[in-house]
Design an enzyme around this catalytic site. Sequence first.
Site, PDB file in Angstrom:
ATOM      1  N   CYS A 113       0.724  -1.329  -0.175  1.00 38.07           N
ATOM      2  CA  CYS A 113      -0.223   0.166   0.053  1.00 38.07           C
ATOM      3  C   CYS A 113       0.493   1.326   0.298  1.00 38.07           C
ATOM      4  CB  CYS A 113      -1.106   0.242   1.136  1.00 38.07           C
ATOM      5  SG  CYS A 113      -1.729  -1.557   1.435  1.00 38.07           S
ATOM      6  N   HIS A 248      -3.378   7.148   2.806  1.00 41.67           N
ATOM      7  CA  HIS A 248      -3.407   5.978   2.857  1.00 41.67           C
ATOM      8  C   HIS A 248      -5.035   5.737   2.808  1.00 41.67           C
ATOM      9  CE1 HIS A 248      -4.401   2.201   1.394  1.00 41.67           C
ATOM     10  NE2 HIS A 248      -3.478   1.277   2.317  1.00 41.67           N
ATOM     11  N   ASN A 278     -10.203   0.260   0.609  1.00 41.48           N
ATOM     12  CA  ASN A 278      -8.873   0.468   0.332  1.00 41.48           C
ATOM     13  C   ASN A 278      -8.375  -0.284  -1.062  1.00 41.48           C
ATOM     14  OD1 ASN A 278      -6.000   0.145   0.555  1.00 41.48           O
ATOM     15  ND2 ASN A 278      -6.579  -0.903   2.705  1.00 41.48           N
TER      16      ASN A 278
HETATM   17  N1  COA Z   1     -18.369  -6.979  10.907  1.00 39.19           N
HETATM   18  C1  COA Z   1     -18.867  -7.876  11.976  1.00 39.19           C
HETATM   19  N2  COA Z   1     -17.517  -8.401  13.033  1.00 39.19           N
HETATM   20  C2  COA Z   1     -16.096  -8.789  12.626  1.00 39.19           C
HETATM   21  C3  COA Z   1     -16.049  -8.180  10.955  1.00 39.19           C
HETATM   22  C4  COA Z   1     -17.085  -7.800  10.011  1.00 39.19           C
HETATM   23  N3  COA Z   1     -17.110  -7.320   8.915  1.00 39.19           N
HETATM   24  N4  COA Z   1     -14.966  -7.794  11.297  1.00 39.19           N
HETATM   25  C5  COA Z   1     -14.130  -8.778  12.005  1.00 39.19           C
HETATM   26  N5  COA Z   1     -15.787  -8.700  13.505  1.00 39.19           N
HETATM   27  C6  COA Z   1     -15.716  -9.368  14.479  1.00 39.19           C
HETATM   28  C7  COA Z   1     -15.028 -10.383  15.181  1.00 39.19           C
HETATM   29  O1  COA Z   1     -14.276 -11.673  14.406  1.00 39.19           O
HETATM   30  C8  COA Z   1     -13.860  -9.919  16.050  1.00 39.19           C
HETATM   31  O2  COA Z   1     -14.782 -10.355  17.122  1.00 39.19           O
HETATM   32  P1  COA Z   1     -14.776 -11.606  18.540  1.00 39.19           P
HETATM   33  O3  COA Z   1     -14.575 -10.559  19.269  1.00 39.19           O
HETATM   34  O4  COA Z   1     -16.245 -11.823  18.850  1.00 39.19           O
HETATM   35  O5  COA Z   1     -13.608 -11.936  18.282  1.00 39.19           O
HETATM   36  C9  COA Z   1     -14.853  -8.536  16.710  1.00 39.19           C
HETATM   37  O6  COA Z   1     -15.371  -8.335  15.495  1.00 39.19           O
HETATM   38  C10 COA Z   1     -13.241  -7.345  16.390  1.00 39.19           C
HETATM   39  O7  COA Z   1     -12.499  -8.310  15.815  1.00 39.19           O
HETATM   40  P2  COA Z   1     -11.043  -6.917  15.199  1.00 39.19           P
HETATM   41  O8  COA Z   1     -10.177  -7.968  14.469  1.00 39.19           O
HETATM   42  O9  COA Z   1     -10.400  -6.849  16.458  1.00 39.19           O
HETATM   43  O10 COA Z   1     -11.948  -5.558  14.946  1.00 39.19           O
HETATM   44  P3  COA Z   1     -10.856  -4.660  15.014  1.00 39.19           P
HETATM   45  O11 COA Z   1     -11.773  -3.323  16.141  1.00 39.19           O
HETATM   46  O12 COA Z   1      -9.711  -5.035  15.108  1.00 39.19           O
HETATM   47  O13 COA Z   1     -11.236  -4.113  13.154  1.00 39.19           O
HETATM   48  C11 COA Z   1     -10.246  -3.820  11.172  1.00 39.19           C
HETATM   49  C12 COA Z   1     -11.165  -4.915  11.901  1.00 39.19           C
HETATM   50  C13 COA Z   1      -9.544  -4.490  10.152  1.00 39.19           C
HETATM   51  C14 COA Z   1     -11.466  -3.218  10.686  1.00 39.19           C
HETATM   52  C15 COA Z   1      -9.086  -3.655  11.328  1.00 39.19           C
HETATM   53  O14 COA Z   1      -8.066  -4.221  12.615  1.00 39.19           O
HETATM   54  C16 COA Z   1      -8.354  -2.846  10.141  1.00 39.19           C
HETATM   55  O15 COA Z   1      -9.059  -1.538   9.444  1.00 39.19           O
HETATM   56  N6  COA Z   1      -6.872  -3.153  10.551  1.00 39.19           N
HETATM   57  C17 COA Z   1      -6.041  -2.314   9.984  1.00 39.19           C
HETATM   58  C18 COA Z   1      -6.429  -2.805   8.305  1.00 39.19           C
HETATM   59  C19 COA Z   1      -5.603  -2.189   7.115  1.00 39.19           C
HETATM   60  O16 COA Z   1      -5.331  -1.358   7.431  1.00 39.19           O
HETATM   61  N7  COA Z   1      -5.169  -2.743   6.311  1.00 39.19           N
HETATM   62  C20 COA Z   1      -4.207  -2.788   5.237  1.00 39.19           C
HETATM   63  C21 COA Z   1      -3.333  -2.545   4.947  1.00 39.19           C
HETATM   64  S1  COA Z   1      -2.309  -1.856   3.739  1.00 39.19           S
END
Ligand code: COA
Length: 336
Positions: A113, A248, A278
């Site tokens: 990215c 980004h 993204n």
């Molecule tokens: N819908 C509903 N629930 C979801 C979900 C979705 N799309 N995705 C994850 N969850 C759930 C998980 O299963 C978890 O449930 P649990 O507590 O019962 O186990 C809960 O939400 C929390 O998961 P978590 O992974 O800790 O969520 P988060 O708040 O970190 O959000 C992202 C997830 C992916 C949105 C976030 O971590 C993120 O944006 N990270 C950066 C990713 C990024 O920028 N990547 C590209 C790099 S260039």
Amino acid sequence: MGARITGTGSWLPARTVSNDEIAATLDTSDEWIFSHTGIKTRHIAGPDESTASMSAEAGRAALAAAGLKPEDVGMVVVATSTPDYATFPSTACMVQNALGCRNAGAFDIQAACAGFIYALEAARGLVELSRRPALVIGAETLSRIVDWKDRGTCILFGDGAGAAVVEYSESPSLWLSTLRADGSGAPYIVREGGTRPGPDGKPLPAAPLAMKGRNVYNFAIKALEDVTRSLCAAAGTAPAELDCIFAHQANGRIIEAVARRMDLPLGKFYLNIASTGNTSAASIPVALDQAARGGALRDGMRIVLCGFGAGLTFGGTIMDWPGASGGVRDNRDTAK
Ligand code: COA
């Protein structure tokens, strides 16, 4: 001596997929996706579209904006993690041919990215040495490498391409960059399918993108803040004096957290993630093109471009739009 951006272009596929459409087949909801990411909808490539074809569209628009003919281009650089072919030919060679850049070299850059930040800086160096224009493109077809059953990743990504023409300039103005990496975070975002051997010594089979979202989230906030602060320090600019920050577009919550930590109004950050998702290496050049064409980006504005991605990679550029470097030209001078 320096280099400046003389034209931008972008291409987003016509087909859009909303959060509700994803929620129809997956245990998620529009409310969850929007509240955790700021994304409402994303563009998804059609069956006839590829990273190379979208790159060519964005590149054609950027050349037209710069008033250049394809034969004027000295180098085509494409930043992508989703090339048309697994290894070769490069996507840049396909774009060079599609556009008729018959006097150009061509190569791809893989910095995930942060790819466009890396590609822009590489192009700047080449343009200053050769004095010939470069066409710099960030493009992705991420929809073809995500697992559409994994709600933790598929909701985030979209397809598209953005491009910028970089030309030699005699009139120097601010353009400083920092390019960084932290390979210790390599396991956070991985896509298997290269030559890395598995336990049986054979290459591991191709697999969808896998991500440790929380680790990436925490890294991203710190990386964007560090890059922006170090670029501002190198340029003698207080972050509050910046006119616009093109971070980004990975997650709107990440950008909000960076704004809070830096005590900056969110309005200083260009935001289009609600409608693009993204788009990885395409996100910054698409945002630049939309801002330039929409009037949000005007000559003389002091801006920062900053990104992060798998690798881990991160980096940024501070410039007085549309650039024309004449100050520090060594990344080590601006990296902390
Ligand atoms: N819908 C509903 N629930 C979801 C979900 C979705 N799309 N995705 C994850 N969850 C759930 C998980 O299963 C978890 O449930 P649990 O507590 O019962 O186990 C809960 O939400 C929390 O998961 P978590 O992974 O800790 O969520 P988060 O708040 O970190 O959000 C992202 C997830 C992916 C949105 C976030 O971590 C993120 O944006 N990270 C950066 C990713 C990024 O920028 N990547 C590209 C790099 S260039």
